[in-house]
Write an enzyme that holds these catalytic residues in place. Structure first.
Site, PDB file in Angstrom:
ATOM      1  N   TYR A 144       0.861  -1.180   0.000  1.00  0.00           N
ATOM      2  CA  TYR A 144       0.000   0.000   0.000  1.00  0.00           C
ATOM      3  C   TYR A 144       0.897   1.229   0.000  1.00  0.00           C
ATOM      4  O   TYR A 144       1.799   1.345   0.835  1.00  0.00           O
ATOM      5  CB  TYR A 144      -0.876  -0.012   1.255  1.00  0.00           C
ATOM      6  N   ASP A 239       9.374   2.501  -0.692  1.00  0.00           N
ATOM      7  CA  ASP A 239       8.408   3.181   0.160  1.00  0.00           C
ATOM      8  C   ASP A 239       8.744   2.797   1.606  1.00  0.00           C
ATOM      9  O   ASP A 239       8.407   1.707   2.068  1.00  0.00           O
ATOM     10  CB  ASP A 239       6.987   2.739  -0.218  1.00  0.00           C
ATOM     11  N   LYS A 267       5.353   9.154   8.707  1.00  0.00           N
ATOM     12  CA  LYS A 267       5.239   8.617  10.067  1.00  0.00           C
ATOM     13  C   LYS A 267       6.347   9.114  11.011  1.00  0.00           C
ATOM     14  O   LYS A 267       6.253  10.219  11.523  1.00  0.00           O
ATOM     15  CB  LYS A 267       5.166   7.082  10.014  1.00  0.00           C
TER      16      LYS A 267
HETATM   17  N1  HOZ Z   1      -0.398   3.058   6.447  1.00  0.00           N
HETATM   18  C1  HOZ Z   1      -1.320   3.146   7.541  1.00  0.00           C
HETATM   19  C2  HOZ Z   1      -1.763   1.795   7.995  1.00  0.00           C
HETATM   20  N2  HOZ Z   1      -1.660   0.796   7.055  1.00  0.00           N
HETATM   21  C3  HOZ Z   1      -2.427   4.014   7.184  1.00  0.00           C
HETATM   22  C4  HOZ Z   1      -3.399   4.210   8.262  1.00  0.00           C
HETATM   23  C5  HOZ Z   1      -4.605   4.798   7.653  1.00  0.00           C
HETATM   24  O1  HOZ Z   1      -4.823   4.574   6.464  1.00  0.00           O
HETATM   25  O2  HOZ Z   1      -5.323   5.436   8.374  1.00  0.00           O
END
Ligand code: HOZ
Length: 427
Positions: A144, A239, A267
């Protein structure tokens, strides 16, 4: 566990916010029940609006490696705040943060701050396309990269949890130039380069996937991606929004000794405030506006509060180097979970690297999306509920990473394992 106040807040939120949440990853849809509304946090502890206290393994989905409200981070934000919130003009703090990032992350020679991980990956892909003059990008199923149109294909995280691996509203044209392969499938990657190599602008991947649960790279996979990109003139984008400053001070690229061309961060580099960053080879970064023709901008980019929080976080990590301790506590936790699940006769595999881990309710070692998607998500829901009732706050999806912070003590790990033994025996 009291939930009346959370329920009241959720009902109110539902009237004004779609689904009552500002990011689908927070909805408890995959585990049942309603999201808890949080009132405050300190160290490794979350307190909700009903006064329930939880040991937190979400850490705001990754930023809080130092725990919540670390004194150095709070002091830095307060100090910056006393001078103003944002000016739409450069500040010395941005340069200091850029220098810390460049000093830490082996491949980053230049860096540009943005406001979220999504912005970072979107910008990095645009830059890769603009710099190479090519359009096609390879991504991997279950990785993702935020909700970027061209990357919202077989995405992990909330997109995987909520069953919409690609979203309505993303025109086919946006994803026409995105090829999706299985993570860790080196032969498929070689084949894609063999047939489309001259069209490829970039390969983007999470070097350790966090967004389908924790899935480390198989030996040779990252090396193959590096070699193929170099040979065919494509850019390799790591990423590291999750893994940056998490798996090592220099991120996954330090841990695996691979040098990508571009890296995206988020983050931890914002210390808990909204932030993203992308950077890499100086010659590639020259293509970004105002030096080059590839446009990217942002009103609040590099804003002083996020920059101050990021600087304090990175300086604290550099000074204390907590990575060996984090690894030791996390691997004890992972081993304890394996033993507890085995004693309960539950098919599982626990994946852990550094301070990231996932208990997969799946007997097979998870190496790709096609394995991850076969997990027993009903059992995961029962696990999540049971742990929550015992004061342990875990991500509300099978397809997410748990994060250990420097504030998790050995006693916290023991407490988590005691709760896990009870829950796993009962589900
Ligand atoms: N990358 C974060 C968790 N997979 C994103 C959290 C979110 O989308 O709120």
């Amino acid at each position: 566990m009291k939930i009346e106040a959370s329920r009241r807040h959720f009902e109110r939120a539902l009237r004004s916010i779609p689904g009552g949440v500002n990011s689908p990853a927070r909805a408890f849809g995959a585990v049942g029940g309603d999201p808890l509304f949080i009132e405050r946090a300190e160290g490794a502890t979350l307190v909700d609006v009903d006064g329930n206290r939880f040991l937190d393994y979400v850490g705001s989905w990754g930023p809080h490696i130092l725990g919540h409200r670390h004194p150095a981070v709070v002091a830095a934000i307060e100090d910056a705040l006393s001078r103003g919130m944002s000016f739409g003009a450069p500040t010395p703090l941005e340069t200091e943060l850029a220098e810390l990032i460049i000093d830490a992350v082996p491949s980053m020679e230049k860096v540009r701050m943005v406001n979220s991980g999504t912005e970072a990956t979107m910008s990095a892909v645009r830059l890769a396309r603009g710099h190479t003059g090519r359009d096609v990008v390879i991504k991997f199923a279950g990785c993702y990269h935020g909700h970027v149109d061209s990357l919202l294909v077989q995405a992990g995280s909330g997109a995987l949890t909520h069953g919409t691996p690609s979203s309505p509203g993303v025109p086919a044209g946006c994803t026409r130039d995105t090829l999706v392969l299985e993570f860790n499938d080196t032969p498929a990657l070689e084949e894609a380069f063999a047939s489309r190599g001259s069209e490829l602008a970039a390969v983007i991947l999470e070097p350790v996937v966090g967004n389908m649960g924790v899935v480390p790279p198989e030996p040779g996979f990252l090396e193959a991606a590096r070699e193929l990109c170099t040979r065919h003139g494509a850019l390799l984008i790591f990423d590291e929004v999750m893994t940056g400053f998490r798996l090592a001070y220099g991120g996954a690229q330090e841990r695996f000794s691979i040098r990508p061309d571009l890296t995206t961060l988020g983050k931890i580099v914002g210390g808990g405030l909204p932030v993203g960053a992308y950077g890499g080879r100086a010659d590639v970064m020259q293509s970004i506006s105002p030096l080059g023709p590839v446009y990217q901008a942002g009103t609040l980019s590099g804003n002083p509060l996020a920059a101050a929080a990021g600087i304090a976080t990175l300086k604290t990590l550099k000074a204390t180097s907590p990575y060996a301790d984090l690894e030791q506590r996390s691997s004890r936790l992972a081993q304890g979970l394996r033993e507890a699940a085995a004693a309960a006769g539950i098919p599982q595999t626990v994946s852990q690297i550094g301070s990231m881990f996932t208990l997969f309710f799946c007997p097979e070692r998870v190496t790709s999306y096609s394995v991850a998607k076969d997990c027993d998500t009903k059992r995961f829901a029962a696990w999540h509920r049971g742990m929550l009732e015992r004061g342990i706050y875990l991500p509300c999806s099978q397809f997410e990473a748990n994060f250990v912070s420097v504030m998790h003590t050995d006693e916290d790990i023991d407490r988590t394992l005691a709760a896990a033994r009870e829950v796993l025996a009962a589900i």
